[in-house]
Write a protein that holds these residues in place. Structure first.
Motif, short mmCIF file in Angstrom:
data_model
loop_
_atom_site.label_atom_id
_atom_site.label_comp_id
_atom_site.label_asym_id
_atom_site.label_seq_id
_atom_site.Cartn_x
_atom_site.Cartn_y
_atom_site.Cartn_z
N GLN A 28 0.85 -1.18 0.00
CA GLN A 28 0.00 0.00 0.00
C GLN A 28 0.88 1.22 0.00
N ILE A 29 0.67 2.11 -0.98
CA ILE A 29 1.47 3.32 -1.08
C ILE A 29 0.59 4.49 -0.67
N THR A 30 1.09 5.30 0.24
CA THR A 30 0.38 6.49 0.68
C THR A 30 1.09 7.70 0.14
N VAL A 31 0.34 8.57 -0.51
CA VAL A 31 0.94 9.77 -1.11
C VAL A 31 0.54 10.99 -0.33
#
Length: 142
Positions: free
Chosen positions: A139-142
């Motif tokens: 999961q990538i959080t920007v």
């Protein structure tokens, strides 16, 4: 996911062999089909013209027998599509519903020849669908 032979047998008794196969449980037997696990559903449906859709538009709706945790990756194609000719049809396919409970696909037919002005025929095609549940690993959080 892994199932025992007893689980598989119980599921077949509860919902039938066809729905059990659609759920991918035959592949989930240890050492079975695809290395022990598969969350892929392969469906084939004969979609005909609906009163709810404009002429030449097909709608496929499928409710999963068992809800999934996530939405799915979906591949759809028209199984009856033949060689292209001026009288052939081409298809625009849109996934319009993609939830853990159900899937909805809209298939819009068009003439292969853009200059053809005849009315489209009523939708009547076999549709093949491959559905694989998305299981996030990163999961990538920007």
């Amino acid at each position: 996911m892994s199932v025992t032979k007893q689980d598989l047998y119980a599921t077949i008794q509860r919902i039938g062999a066809a729905e059990t196969a659609k759920m991918g449980l035959f592949h989930d037997l240890p050492g079975g089909g695809s290395g022990g696990s598969s969350d892929v559903l392969m469906l084939e449906a004969h979609v005909t013209q609906s009163d709810m859709a404009p002429r030449g538009v097909g709608i496929l709706r499928y409710d999963y027998p068992v809800a999934r945790t996530n939405a799915s990756f979906v591949d759809v194609f028209v199984a009856d599509a033949g060689p292209l000719s001026p009288d052939a049809l081409v298809y625009e396919i849109n996934v319009v519903v993609n939830t853990p409970q159900s899937l909805g696909v809209q298939i819009i037919s068009k003439w292969y020849d853009p200059n053809k002005v005849d009315d489209l025929p009523e939708f009547d095609q076999r549709i093949a669908v491959r559905i694989e549940e998305f299981k996030p690993t990163v999961q990538i959080t920007v």
